[in-house]
Design an enzyme around this catalytic site. Structure first.
Site, short mmCIF file in Angstrom:
data_model
loop_
_atom_site.label_atom_id
_atom_site.label_comp_id
_atom_site.label_asym_id
_atom_site.label_seq_id
_atom_site.Cartn_x
_atom_site.Cartn_y
_atom_site.Cartn_z
N TYR A 126 -1.76 31.61 38.45
CA TYR A 126 -2.24 31.85 39.82
C TYR A 126 -3.57 31.14 39.98
O TYR A 126 -4.44 31.24 39.11
CB TYR A 126 -2.42 33.36 40.05
N ASP A 137 -8.54 26.12 35.25
CA ASP A 137 -8.91 27.24 36.09
C ASP A 137 -9.36 28.37 35.16
O ASP A 137 -8.53 29.10 34.62
CB ASP A 137 -7.71 27.66 36.95
N LYS A 183 -15.09 35.32 39.39
CA LYS A 183 -15.13 36.63 38.73
C LYS A 183 -16.43 36.90 37.97
O LYS A 183 -17.41 37.26 38.60
CB LYS A 183 -13.86 36.80 37.87
C1 LIG Z 1 -8.63 35.63 40.50
C2 LIG Z 1 -8.22 34.23 40.25
C3 LIG Z 1 -8.32 33.23 41.23
C4 LIG Z 1 -8.71 33.53 42.65
O1 LIG Z 1 -9.99 34.04 42.74
P1 LIG Z 1 -10.38 34.88 44.08
O2 LIG Z 1 -11.84 35.16 43.89
O3 LIG Z 1 -9.51 36.09 44.05
O4 LIG Z 1 -10.09 34.00 45.23
C5 LIG Z 1 -8.03 31.95 40.88
N1 LIG Z 1 -7.64 31.63 39.64
C6 LIG Z 1 -7.50 32.56 38.68
C7 LIG Z 1 -7.09 32.16 37.31
C8 LIG Z 1 -7.77 33.89 38.96
O5 LIG Z 1 -7.58 34.82 38.03
#
Ligand SMILES: *Cc1c(COP(=O)(O)O)cnc(C)c1O
Length: 430
Positions: A143, A238, A266
């Protein structure tokens, strides 16, 4: 006792779609209505009814220090005294950028944004602008936030065009995203061969955390690094979850692989809304106003968010913390393994440092296909049993569980005991 959460949830559904501001919170995957949260402290959450829960969601990753760490609260309070937003640069932004550049091996320059979604969206735009190519490759079950290019499902065969993963994502855009099975280097090689000079970037969660935790096979990330380099494709890690989680420098530090671009979020916001993307100087220099690839944000580098992030990263500079997190996490997950064995329930645990997942089944879980073959109805039951014992897990079988600095041995022992009780009930249901 009145069920205050239920009351609030019913009212919320009248004015907020599904009653929640992010879908997975609604708990539909486990068939349980969400608990509305009143407050949090350390490893605990208090629901609207005043019940206390041991929290293993940790706001989906950010709260690595636990809730309300005093240093972070103090930093936010101090920043608050000076105002909440200026729309102009501050010294604190420089300090946070420096901290990120010093800590994350591949990042030479970094731009702050407001969420992980913005970070990946901006990194993909930058990769497209830099390479002059349009296609991107991602992996099933990873994701990368909810930007259009990332909400794409795999076509039926390998290396076919992507199809929109949601209404509202244009077919013409989705076809530029190819989604391949995680840990399958041959599929990547075949795709790049099929679309020579068309792929701008490969984006990946180097340790997947959004289909539950799935680890990269030995050689997989190295293989991606090699093939992207040979084909003029940018490699985007990511690390929105893994950054400052699996080690200060994220998965790239853990596995010694240098991506071209990295997305963060995060943890770097210390519980406030923050994201960032950064990487090679020659690539990042193409971002406006130095370059012509546009990206902006009214609240980007917000002083409260930057203060919270900076205070968090300052604490995480102490590498001993990661040793402690590893010890805690090993204690918890080996306890869960043992509890399942004693209860006669088959589970598979995937874990790196303080992020891990409990899957129900016997077979190794190595990609989205094998994740989907785990026993999700058992997870549902497990989730409910745990919640009844006041243990708050992610309300979906496809999520990670996070251990924070605030989880101590006593709390984890209680968790393991509760898990044993829950496993035993599952065993009896078989
Ligand atoms: C949480 C997450 C996102 C999106 O971050 P948001 O702050 O919710 O937009 C993107 N990539 C990864 C791997 C994530 O865990």
């Amino acid at each position: 006792m009145t069920d205050r959460s239920r009351e609030l949830f019913l009212k919320a559904q009248e004015v907020i779609p599904g009653g929640v501001n992010s879908p997975v919170r609604a708990g539909r995957a486990v068939g349980v209505d969400p608990i509305f949260i009143q407050r949090a402290d350390g490893c605990y959450l208090w629901g609207a009814d005043g019940k206390r829960y041991i929290d293993y969601v940790c706001s989906w990753g950010p709260m690595i220090l636990g809730h309300r760490p005093p240093e972070v609260i103090q930093a936010i309070n101090d920043a608050l005294e000076n105002g909440t937003s200026y729309g102009a640069p501050t010294e604190m932004e420089l300090n946070l950028a420096r901290m990120i550049v010093e800590t994350v091996p591949s990042i030479e320059m970094v731009r702050m944004v407001n969420s992980g979604t913005e970070a990946t969206m901006s990194a993909i735009r930058l990769a497209r602008g830099f390479t002059g190519r349009d296609m991107i490759i991602k992996f099933d079950g990873c994701y990368h936030g909810h930007a259009d290019s990332c909400l794409v499902n795999a076509g039926s065969g390998l290396a076919t065009f992507g199809i929109p993963g949601s209404p509202g994502v244009p077919v013409d855009l989705a076809r530029l995203t190819i989604s391949l099975p995680f840990n399958n280097l041959e599929a990547v090689e075949a795709t790049i061969k099929k679309f020579p000079d068309e792929v701008a970037a490969i984006i990946i969660e180097p340790i997947a955390g959004n289909m539950g935790v799935v680890l990269p096979d030995k050689g997989f990330l190295e293989g991606l690094r090699k093939i992207t380099r040979e084909n003029g494709i940018l490699l985007i890690f990511d690390e929105v979850i893994t950054g400052f989680r699996v080690s200060p420098g994220g998965a790239q530090e853990l596995y010694s692989i240098m991506p071209d671009l990295t997305c963060l979020g995060k943890i770097i916001g210390g519980g406030l809304p923050v994201g960032a993307y950064g990487g090679r100087r020659d690539v990042m220099s193409r971002v406006a106003p130095d370059g012509n690839i546009y990206q902006a944000g009214t609240l980007s580098g917000n002083p409260l968010a930057v203060a919270a992030g900076l205070a968090t990263l300052m604490i995480l500079k102490n590498k001993e913390i990661y040793v402690r997190l590893e010890e805690k996490s090993r204690f918890l997950f080996s306890g869960l393994t043992d509890a399942a064995k004693r209860a006669g329930v088959d589970i598979v645990i995937n874990r790196v440092g303080s992020m891990g997942s409990v899957f129900f089944g016997k077979n190794p879980v190595v990609d989205f296909g094998s994740v989907k073959h785990t026993d999700t109805s058992k997870y549902r039951s497990f989730y409910r049993e745990m919640l009844a014992q006041r243990i708050y897990l992610a309300p979906s079988p496809f999520e990670a569980l996070f251990v924070s600095l605030a989880h101590n041995e006593k709390i984890m022992k209680k968790t393991i005991d509760s898990a044993f009780n829950s496993f035993k009930k599952l065993g009896n249901m078989q």
